[in-house]
Scaffold this motif. Structure first.
Motif, mmCIF file in Angstrom:
data_model
loop_
_atom_site.group_PDB
_atom_site.id
_atom_site.type_symbol
_atom_site.label_atom_id
_atom_site.label_comp_id
_atom_site.label_asym_id
_atom_site.label_seq_id
_atom_site.Cartn_x
_atom_site.Cartn_y
_atom_site.Cartn_z
ATOM 1 N N TRP A 17 0.578 -18.227 -25.347
ATOM 2 C CA TRP A 17 0.028 -17.503 -26.486
ATOM 3 C C TRP A 17 0.842 -16.253 -26.770
ATOM 4 N N PHE A 18 1.430 -15.647 -25.756
ATOM 5 C CA PHE A 18 2.222 -14.440 -25.958
ATOM 6 C C PHE A 18 3.495 -14.762 -26.744
ATOM 7 N N ALA A 19 4.214 -15.764 -26.299
ATOM 8 C CA ALA A 19 5.463 -16.137 -26.976
ATOM 9 C C ALA A 19 5.185 -16.590 -28.408
ATOM 10 N N ALA A 20 4.137 -17.348 -28.594
ATOM 11 C CA ALA A 20 3.811 -17.825 -29.943
ATOM 12 C C ALA A 20 3.469 -16.658 -30.864
ATOM 13 N N ARG A 21 2.727 -15.703 -30.341
ATOM 14 C CA ARG A 21 2.349 -14.546 -31.142
ATOM 15 C C ARG A 21 3.571 -13.703 -31.508
ATOM 16 N N VAL A 22 4.455 -13.512 -30.544
ATOM 17 C CA VAL A 22 5.664 -12.727 -30.814
ATOM 18 C C VAL A 22 6.550 -13.443 -31.829
ATOM 19 N N MET A 23 6.725 -14.738 -31.673
ATOM 20 C CA MET A 23 7.566 -15.491 -32.606
ATOM 21 C C MET A 23 6.957 -15.505 -34.008
ATOM 22 N N ALA A 24 5.639 -15.589 -34.092
ATOM 23 C CA ALA A 24 4.990 -15.551 -35.406
ATOM 24 C C ALA A 24 5.187 -14.188 -36.064
ATOM 25 N N ALA A 25 5.110 -13.131 -35.288
ATOM 26 C CA ALA A 25 5.334 -11.791 -35.835
ATOM 27 C C ALA A 25 6.764 -11.627 -36.315
ATOM 28 N N ILE A 26 7.716 -12.162 -35.561
ATOM 29 C CA ILE A 26 9.124 -12.080 -35.966
ATOM 30 C C ILE A 26 9.348 -12.868 -37.254
ATOM 31 N N ALA A 27 8.793 -14.062 -37.337
ATOM 32 C CA ALA A 27 8.954 -14.880 -38.540
ATOM 33 C C ALA A 27 8.327 -14.204 -39.762
ATOM 34 N N SER A 28 7.179 -13.587 -39.564
ATOM 35 C CA SER A 28 6.519 -12.883 -40.661
ATOM 36 C C SER A 28 7.369 -11.729 -41.153
ATOM 37 N N ARG A 29 7.925 -10.981 -40.229
ATOM 38 C CA ARG A 29 8.775 -9.840 -40.592
ATOM 39 C C ARG A 29 10.038 -10.314 -41.324
ATOM 40 N N GLU A 30 10.623 -11.411 -40.873
ATOM 41 C CA GLU A 30 11.811 -11.948 -41.541
ATOM 42 C C GLU A 30 11.491 -12.394 -42.968
ATOM 43 N N ARG A 31 10.328 -13.059 -43.156
ATOM 44 C CA ARG A 31 9.929 -13.468 -44.508
ATOM 45 C C ARG A 31 9.766 -12.250 -45.408
ATOM 46 N N GLU A 32 9.165 -11.205 -44.870
ATOM 47 C CA GLU A 32 8.949 -9.987 -45.641
ATOM 48 C C GLU A 32 10.285 -9.368 -46.054
ATOM 49 N N LEU A 33 11.241 -9.340 -45.144
ATOM 50 C CA LEU A 33 12.559 -8.778 -45.457
ATOM 51 C C LEU A 33 13.304 -9.632 -46.474
ATOM 52 N N VAL A 34 13.184 -10.954 -46.365
ATOM 53 C CA VAL A 34 13.844 -11.847 -47.320
ATOM 54 C C VAL A 34 13.257 -11.646 -48.711
ATOM 55 N N GLU A 35 11.944 -11.472 -48.801
ATOM 56 C CA GLU A 35 11.314 -11.246 -50.099
ATOM 57 C C GLU A 35 11.804 -9.945 -50.720
ATOM 58 N N ARG A 36 11.934 -8.907 -49.900
ATOM 59 C CA ARG A 36 12.435 -7.632 -50.420
ATOM 60 C C ARG A 36 13.869 -7.769 -50.909
ATOM 61 N N VAL A 37 14.698 -8.453 -50.150
ATOM 62 C CA VAL A 37 16.103 -8.622 -50.523
ATOM 63 C C VAL A 37 16.204 -9.443 -51.794
ATOM 64 N N SER A 38 15.420 -10.499 -51.909
ATOM 65 C CA SER A 38 15.503 -11.329 -53.107
ATOM 66 C C SER A 38 15.027 -10.562 -54.339
ATOM 67 N N ALA A 39 14.074 -9.670 -54.173
ATOM 68 C CA ALA A 39 13.620 -8.856 -55.305
ATOM 69 C C ALA A 39 14.745 -7.939 -55.781
ATOM 70 N N TRP A 40 15.490 -7.379 -54.866
ATOM 71 C CA TRP A 40 16.588 -6.480 -55.247
ATOM 72 C C TRP A 40 17.792 -7.258 -55.762
ATOM 73 N N THR A 41 17.968 -8.496 -55.394
ATOM 74 C CA THR A 41 19.074 -9.268 -55.958
ATOM 75 C C THR A 41 18.780 -9.642 -57.403
ATOM 76 N N GLU A 42 17.538 -9.736 -57.768
ATOM 77 C CA GLU A 42 17.165 -10.029 -59.150
ATOM 78 C C GLU A 42 17.312 -8.796 -60.040
ATOM 79 N N PHE A 43 17.264 -7.619 -59.462
ATOM 80 C CA PHE A 43 17.307 -6.390 -60.252
ATOM 81 C C PHE A 43 18.581 -6.257 -61.086
ATOM 82 N N PRO A 44 19.792 -6.484 -60.541
ATOM 83 C CA PRO A 44 20.993 -6.367 -61.396
ATOM 84 C C PRO A 44 20.980 -7.335 -62.576
ATOM 85 N N ARG A 45 20.488 -8.540 -62.380
ATOM 86 C CA ARG A 45 20.400 -9.492 -63.500
ATOM 87 C C ARG A 45 19.459 -8.968 -64.575
#
Length: 166
Positions: free
Chosen positions: A79-107
């Motif tokens: 349960w510890f490893a699964a929880r940590v991996m889920a938190a990492i995946a969530s954080r990565e998704r959040e960062l990807v969403e932020r980056v994709s929002a800023w890549t749309e800004f110049p267009r």
């Protein structure tokens, strides 16, 4: 617990022997296994001395407690490893969403720039055409602040000067 054993030399030696016996055994320890490692004289002393018997029992309890704590830390906790991996995946998704929002800004900014440029071009053209088409009114008796002062011709000035000097 060990304060009771300070006064008697036999109790001090027995305590050292008990600790050595507990340190030698890696598995679970019982009072009987500790006493088996002692000499006959030391076993008789444990049977006769209440403080040494309590010290042997306490030593067994502490050893057992440490063994259980060590086995708990070695136990795999999925349960510890699964929880940590889920938190990492969530954080990565959040960062990807932020980056994709800023890549749309110049267009978006370039499109907005083109729309604004076209709007300004059309608006200024319309404004210029509307001013050129308005009829000019005949000047009235009042001067406008946009009209220049009326200049006298140089001949009028010369004529007026010649009339003053005969």
């Amino acid at each position: 617990m060990w304060d009771m054993l300070k006064g008697n030399e036999n109790c001090r030696k027995l305590r050292d022997a008990l600790e050595d016996a507990a340190a030698r055994s890696e598995d679970a320890v019982s009072v009987e296994s500790l006493l088996a490692d002692l000499s006959d004289e030391q076993r008789k002393h444990v049977a006769a001395c209440v403080g040494c018997r309590e010290a042997a029992n306490d030593l067994v309890k502490v050893k057992d407690l440490f063994n259980r704590a060590a086995s708990f830390s070695e136990e795999e906790r999925p349960w510890f490893a699964a929880r940590v991996m889920a938190a990492i995946a969530s954080r990565e998704r959040e960062l990807v969403e932020r980056v994709s929002a800023w890549t749309e800004f110049p267009r978006f900014a370039s499109r907005l720039t083109w729309v604004a440029a076209i709007f300004l071009l059309v608006g200024t053209t319309w404004f210029y055409e509307s001013i050129v088409r308005t009829p000019s009114y005949a000047p009235s008796g009042q001067e406008s602040i946009f009209e220049g002062p009326q200049q006298t011709t140089p001949d009028d000035v010369l004529v007026s000067m010649a009339a003053d000097h005969p």
